[in-house]
Motif scaffolding. Structure first.
Motif, PDB file in Angstrom:
ATOM      1  N   THR A 145       9.604  -1.026  10.473  1.00  0.00           N
ATOM      2  CA  THR A 145       9.582   0.143   9.594  1.00  0.00           C
ATOM      3  C   THR A 145       8.559  -0.068   8.487  1.00  0.00           C
ATOM      4  O   THR A 145       8.211  -1.193   8.133  1.00  0.00           O
ATOM      5  CB  THR A 145      10.958   0.405   8.959  1.00  0.00           C
ATOM      6  N   GLU A 146       8.105   1.049   7.937  1.00  0.00           N
ATOM      7  CA  GLU A 146       7.135   1.050   6.853  1.00  0.00           C
ATOM      8  C   GLU A 146       7.561   2.087   5.819  1.00  0.00           C
ATOM      9  O   GLU A 146       8.468   2.900   6.084  1.00  0.00           O
ATOM     10  CB  GLU A 146       5.741   1.388   7.385  1.00  0.00           C
ATOM     11  N   PRO A 147       6.941   2.109   4.642  1.00  0.00           N
ATOM     12  CA  PRO A 147       7.258   3.170   3.683  1.00  0.00           C
ATOM     13  C   PRO A 147       6.987   4.536   4.297  1.00  0.00           C
ATOM     14  O   PRO A 147       5.987   4.731   4.996  1.00  0.00           O
ATOM     15  CB  PRO A 147       6.308   2.879   2.514  1.00  0.00           C
ATOM     16  N   ALA A 148       7.887   5.474   4.065  1.00  0.00           N
ATOM     17  CA  ALA A 148       7.750   6.807   4.654  1.00  0.00           C
ATOM     18  C   ALA A 148       6.497   7.498   4.147  1.00  0.00           C
ATOM     19  O   ALA A 148       6.119   7.364   2.979  1.00  0.00           O
ATOM     20  CB  ALA A 148       8.985   7.643   4.355  1.00  0.00           C
ATOM     21  N   ARG A 149       5.858   8.244   5.052  1.00  0.00           N
ATOM     22  CA  ARG A 149       4.629   8.949   4.724  1.00  0.00           C
ATOM     23  C   ARG A 149       4.771  10.418   5.120  1.00  0.00           C
ATOM     24  O   ARG A 149       5.550  10.775   5.990  1.00  0.00           O
ATOM     25  CB  ARG A 149       3.441   8.335   5.470  1.00  0.00           C
ATOM     26  N   GLY A 150       3.990  11.279   4.467  1.00  0.00           N
ATOM     27  CA  GLY A 150       3.984  12.687   4.822  1.00  0.00           C
ATOM     28  C   GLY A 150       5.346  13.324   4.681  1.00  0.00           C
ATOM     29  O   GLY A 150       6.122  12.992   3.784  1.00  0.00           O
ATOM     30  N   SER A 151       5.649  14.236   5.594  1.00  0.00           N
ATOM     31  CA  SER A 151       6.917  14.968   5.509  1.00  0.00           C
ATOM     32  C   SER A 151       8.124  14.061   5.723  1.00  0.00           C
ATOM     33  O   SER A 151       9.227  14.379   5.287  1.00  0.00           O
ATOM     34  CB  SER A 151       6.939  16.115   6.532  1.00  0.00           C
ATOM     35  N   ALA A 152       7.932  12.910   6.372  1.00  0.00           N
ATOM     36  CA  ALA A 152       9.052  11.989   6.577  1.00  0.00           C
ATOM     37  C   ALA A 152       9.607  11.497   5.247  1.00  0.00           C
ATOM     38  O   ALA A 152      10.797  11.188   5.132  1.00  0.00           O
ATOM     39  CB  ALA A 152       8.615  10.808   7.435  1.00  0.00           C
TER      40      ALA A 152
END
Length: 218
Positions: A145-152
């Motif tokens: 997992t990674e830091p959420a990006r965009g609409s996520a």
């Protein structure tokens, strides 16, 4: 994080793209895959070997850990290459978990509302994973997992690491072991291709896995 996902059409399409050698029949459609179950994935045993389909236990615990050691379902991209628990797998035992989308829960005044996240174009999603042999000889995996990006990021502060097409083959290559080289050649997809919508709270039941209606907008 990534704690539930769907895998109903992505597997055969992604397998064809990767030229996967099928050791078993394509997995049956699943719409609400929970941790602690067998999931279909892809790995390579050698640089010049074809990718193969395998079943992984969704829960990572190397056989050397034994006993009641942690069995995480996710590994953070920020620490996976340096953590004593994960670094060997990051260097030599990487896999791909095909998916159509995944679920996250958004806190609201009326309780946690599940959302379904997927690609706008409905193309297959390739989760980056790592795996290790378990005490019983089977393979257990964790999804990165990674830091959420965009609409996520509207739903959760973390999201699965989704590989772009050019990253699929190098991610699977067990001969590619150098941390900085891996980071240089592996890329995530553009955040703009992800969308989400609220879905029925029926997805809260882990055993509810065969209902195609789970991904429909609530």
């Amino acid at each position: 994080m990534c704690g539930r996902f769907s895998q109903f059409s992505a597997y055969p399409r992604l397998a064809k793209r990767l030229r996967v050698s099928m050791d078993a029949d394509a997995p049956p459609p699943r719409y609400n895959i929970p941790p602690g179950t067998w999931i279909a994935g892809v790995r390579k045993s050698a640089h010049d070997a074809p990718p193969v389909q395998l079943n992984f236990w969704w829960g990572y615990r190397p056989k050397w850990a034994k006993g009641k050691a942690a069995q995480p379902i996710n590994a953070r991209v920020e620490t996976v290459a340096t953590s004593g628990y994960f670094k060997h797998a990051f260097a030599r035992a990487r896999c791909i978990v095909p998916a159509d989308g995944w679920y996250e829960w958004l806190a609201t005044v009326s309780g946690k509302q599940p959302h379904y996240l997927t690609r706008i174009d409905r193309e297959p999603i390739a989760f980056a994973g790592i795996y290790a042999e378990r005490e019983d000889g089977s393979l257990g995996c964790a999804i990165l997992t990674e830091p959420a990006r965009g609409s996520a990021a509207e739903v959760h502060d973390r999201m699965p690491l989704i590989l772009d097409d050019a990253s699929l083959e190098p991610w699977l290559d067990p001969d590619l072991t150098d941390r900085e080289t891996i980071r240089a050649v592996v890329r995530h997809i553009d955040a703009g291709v992800i969308e989400h919508w609220p879905v029925s709270r029926a997805v809260n039941r882990p055993g509810n896995d065969e209902d195609a209606g789970l991904i429909n907008p609530a």
